[in-house]
Design a protein around this motif. Structure first.
Motif, PDB file in Angstrom:
ATOM      1  N   ASP A  60       3.154   9.166  -4.320  1.00 14.21           N
ATOM      2  CA  ASP A  60       3.439   8.016  -5.173  1.00 14.21           C
ATOM      3  C   ASP A  60       4.650   8.361  -6.023  1.00 14.21           C
ATOM      4  N   TYR A  67       8.974   7.189  -7.298  1.00 13.64           N
ATOM      5  CA  TYR A  67       9.681   6.112  -7.994  1.00 13.64           C
ATOM      6  C   TYR A  67       9.786   4.848  -7.149  1.00 13.64           C
ATOM      7  N   LYS A  74       6.399   3.087  -7.380  1.00 11.55           N
ATOM      8  CA  LYS A  74       6.207   2.623  -8.757  1.00 11.55           C
ATOM      9  C   LYS A  74       7.113   1.442  -9.076  1.00 11.55           C
ATOM     10  N   ARG A 102       5.615  -1.626  -7.499  1.00 12.19           N
ATOM     11  CA  ARG A 102       4.488  -2.138  -8.287  1.00 12.19           C
ATOM     12  C   ARG A 102       4.983  -2.927  -9.496  1.00 12.19           C
ATOM     13  N   LYS A 103       6.042  -2.443 -10.120  1.00 12.35           N
ATOM     14  CA  LYS A 103       6.607  -3.162 -11.266  1.00 12.35           C
ATOM     15  C   LYS A 103       7.074  -4.552 -10.847  1.00 12.35           C
ATOM     16  N   THR A 121      -0.671   0.153 -11.971  1.00 11.01           N
ATOM     17  CA  THR A 121      -1.026   1.567 -11.924  1.00 11.01           C
ATOM     18  C   THR A 121      -1.648   1.978 -10.594  1.00 11.01           C
TER      19      THR A 121
END
Length: 219
Positions: free
Chosen positions: A7, A9, A12, A15-16, A38
């Protein structure tokens, strides 16, 4: 080939962007959005399909089941009004993604899945690979889990023709049940607040399409 659990960048960032998209669709609960932002949804996908993991779509996971669309997960979770420490019964573990979102929000989750292969997979992957610990059960979710009742919240992740009375009985006074109700083609999301031993307040909301709830108390 064994599943790789990484997991970084890239995931992540994806996901953002997913969280931003859910906000634009009307999801407002900050804790729900934090949990969605998260939980590594790509862990539920074969590595070949990681590029699909953060799209707001449902996706097949085997055994005729799907991992739910993130919007649907966020929508149902927002209706539950989860508070840290809530005892939650989840009917239909499926991939375990919804389970992880509830756990990330601080709930204690009792989750039941009728498909044995999915049950075996989630009860291993969630605690061992992801660090999320729930109480896992294999069986007929339409009758709930009486042994551990009552529950603060109950979430049903499959469509039912009616609200099973047996689930209402397992809800605490002041508790909330969220369930999609309708035929096998489409269902209305229904929330039920238990205001007394035999008294309930019911709200019928938007239309969704879920796989059918299967069991003696379902179809």
């Amino acid at each position: 080939m064994a599943q790789k659990y990484i997991d970084n960048y890239k995931e992540k960032g994806a996901r953002k962007r997913l969280v931003d998209a859910l906000q634009k669709k009307g999801i407002q609960d900050a804790e729900v959005l934090r949990a969605i932002g998260t939980v590594p949804r790509h862990y539920f996908f074969a590595e070949t399909f990681w590029n699909q993991a953060y799209k707001d779509i449902a996706f097949p996971i085997g055994e005729g089941q799907t991992i739910s669309q993130p919007y649907t997960v966020a929508y149902q979770t927002e209706l539950l009004h989860i508070r840290k420490g809530d005892k939650v019964l989840e009917i239909g573990t499926g991939s375990g993604y919804q389970t992880c979102v509830l756990l990330e929000m601080g709930a204690t989750v009792y989750t039941i899945e009728r498909q044995e292969k999915l049950y075996e997979k989630t009860k291993y992957v969630l605690p061992e690979k992801m660090g999320y610990k729930a109480h896992f059960f294999c069986g007929d979710g339409s009758i709930g889990i009486v042994k551990h009742a009552p529950y603060d919240k109950i979430i049903v992740t499959a469509g039912a023709p009616t609200v099973p009375d047996v689930l209402l009985k397992q809800l605490k006074i002041g508790g909330v049940l969220v369930i999609p109700v309708g035929d096998e083609e489409s269902q209305k999301m229904v929330t039920i607040l238990k205001v007394g031993e035999h008294d309930y307040e019911k709200i019928v909301l938007d239309t969704f399409r879920f796989v059918p709830l299967v069991g003696d108390k379902a179809w």
